[in-house]
Scaffold this active site. Structure first.
Site, PDB file in Angstrom:
ATOM      1  CG  ASN A   1      -1.708   1.263   1.401  1.00  0.00           C
ATOM      2  OD1 ASN A   1      -1.769   2.073   0.472  1.00  0.00           O
ATOM      3  ND2 ASN A   1      -2.321   1.438   2.554  1.00  0.00           N
TER       4      ASN A   1
ATOM      5  CE  LYS B   1       0.052   3.264   4.742  1.00  0.00           C
ATOM      6  NZ  LYS B   1       0.259   3.349   6.186  1.00  0.00           N
TER       7      LYS B   1
ATOM      8  CG  HIS C   1      -5.519   2.114   5.345  1.00  0.00           C
ATOM      9  ND1 HIS C   1      -5.040   3.062   6.220  1.00  0.00           N
ATOM     10  CD2 HIS C   1      -4.542   1.191   5.198  1.00  0.00           C
ATOM     11  CE1 HIS C   1      -3.813   2.712   6.582  1.00  0.00           C
ATOM     12  NE2 HIS C   1      -3.485   1.598   5.970  1.00  0.00           N
TER      13      HIS C   1
ATOM     14  CD  GLU D   1      -2.524   5.639   6.755  1.00  0.00           C
ATOM     15  OE1 GLU D   1      -2.546   5.702   5.506  1.00  0.00           O
ATOM     16  OE2 GLU D   1      -1.593   5.098   7.389  1.00  0.00           O
TER      17      GLU D   1
ATOM     18  CD  GLU E   1      -3.195  -2.201   7.331  1.00  0.00           C
ATOM     19  OE1 GLU E   1      -2.205  -2.541   6.690  1.00  0.00           O
ATOM     20  OE2 GLU E   1      -3.711  -1.072   7.231  1.00  0.00           O
TER      21      GLU E   1
ATOM     22  N   GLY F   1       3.174   2.386  10.649  1.00  0.00           N
ATOM     23  CA  GLY F   1       4.156   3.451  10.471  1.00  0.00           C
ATOM     24  C   GLY F   1       4.919   3.782  11.743  1.00  0.00           C
TER      25      GLY F   1
ATOM     26  CB  SER G   1       5.784  -1.908  11.732  1.00  0.00           C
ATOM     27  OG  SER G   1       5.478  -0.547  12.003  1.00  0.00           O
TER      28      SER G   1
HETATM   29  P1  13P Z   1       3.453   0.410   7.517  1.00  0.00           P
HETATM   30  O1  13P Z   1       3.882  -0.885   6.902  1.00  0.00           O
HETATM   31  O2  13P Z   1       4.219   1.598   6.993  1.00  0.00           O
HETATM   32  O3  13P Z   1       3.397   0.343   9.006  1.00  0.00           O
HETATM   33  O4  13P Z   1       1.932   0.665   7.028  1.00  0.00           O
HETATM   34  C1  13P Z   1       1.011  -0.338   7.179  1.00  0.00           C
HETATM   35  C2  13P Z   1      -0.222   0.013   6.436  1.00  0.00           C
HETATM   36  O5  13P Z   1      -0.948   0.906   6.815  1.00  0.00           O
HETATM   37  C3  13P Z   1      -0.531  -0.747   5.205  1.00  0.00           C
HETATM   38  O6  13P Z   1      -1.812  -0.494   4.763  1.00  0.00           O
END
Ligand code: 13P
Length: 252
Positions: free
Chosen positions: A9, A11, A95, A97, A167, A173, A213
């Protein structure tokens, strides 16, 4: 029986040209990989070009969101048909976010999910608790709400096409991965919830990815757990080298 999926992903990262050069490099690096479904989910703007660059390869393309409406006066939105024509096979839905910053709810995720399934786009539905919720001891309640709300009203046939990504928000992150035991516990909980919704046979076939992560250093351990069927990867999917290592988790 469940084919592992490693999905990146991106983003809001990479312009069209950056995305295309990544794709051309990745294609060669993972050309020999079998028995893993490889997916990259770039921003909307790069989808069509990346899908062209990857056509005939073993890498599929996904979007990061979609609108539940087919067409019309919905400024800023993108439809399922548009994504399919751009070359998408998958779409990430709900997601954290998007839930936290852009108003996605279980209800809207459910509408998007049904629109995707109606037209043959494979949904990756994200669920997960915040740190506050985990510390309060309500992780299972939150997951139950996300799973039952986002996946409400699906037939067994539809459920078979759904991919779920667990997640935990506190692991995204932050460099702080859930331990494989913490992740497995929630994955098993999700599978049992699905079993209650559509029966054990269907739930046994659903791929449940872990995200938060995920890195080349921890993927193998995570994948060793019974109910962890792949990864949805943010940061570590942005470099061809680390994404290649993730995809080849089995070979190390
Ligand atoms: P990270 O791998 O950067 O922690 O992000 C995970 C994520 O949100 C994947 O959709």
């Amino acid at each position: 029986m469940r084919t592992p999926i490693i999905a990146g992903n991106w983003k809001m990262n990479k312009t069209i040209s950056e995305a295309v050069s990544f794709a051309s490099e990745l294609k060669d690096r993972v050309a020999g990989v079998k028995n893993v479904d490889i997916v990259i989910c770039p921003p909307f703007t790069a989808l069509a070009k990346i899908a062209d660059a990857l056509s005939g390869s073993n890498i599929k393309v996904g979007a990061q969101n979609v609108c539940w409406e087919e067409k019309g006066a919905f400024t800023g939105e993108v439809s399922v048909a548009m994504l399919l024509e751009a070359g998408c096979t998958y779409v990430i839905l709900g997601h954290s976010e998007r839930r936290a910053m852009f108003g996605d709810t279980n209800e809207t995720v459910n509408k998007k999910l049904k629109a995707a399934l109606r037209n043959g786009l494979l949904p990756i539905v994200c669920v997960g608790e915040t740190l506050e919720q985990r510390e309060k001891g309500v992780t299972q309640d939150v997951i139950k709400g996300h799973v039952q709300g986002s996946l409400a009203g699906l037939s067994e046939e539809e459920m078979k096409k759904v991919i779920i990504a667990y997640e935990p928000v506190w692991a995204i992150g932050t460099g702080k991965t859930a331990t494989r035991q913490q992740a497995q516990e929630v994955h098993l909980y999700i599978r049992n919830l699905l079993s209650g919704m559509c029966g054990k046979e269907v739930s046994d076939g659903v791929c449940i990815l872990y995200g938060g992560s995920v890195k080349p250093e921890n993927i193998k351990d995570l994948m060793a757990e019974q109910d962890i069927d792949g990864g949805l990867v943010g940061g570590a999917s942005l470099k061809p080298d680390s994404f290649e290592k993730l995809v080849k988790f089995n070979e190390r």
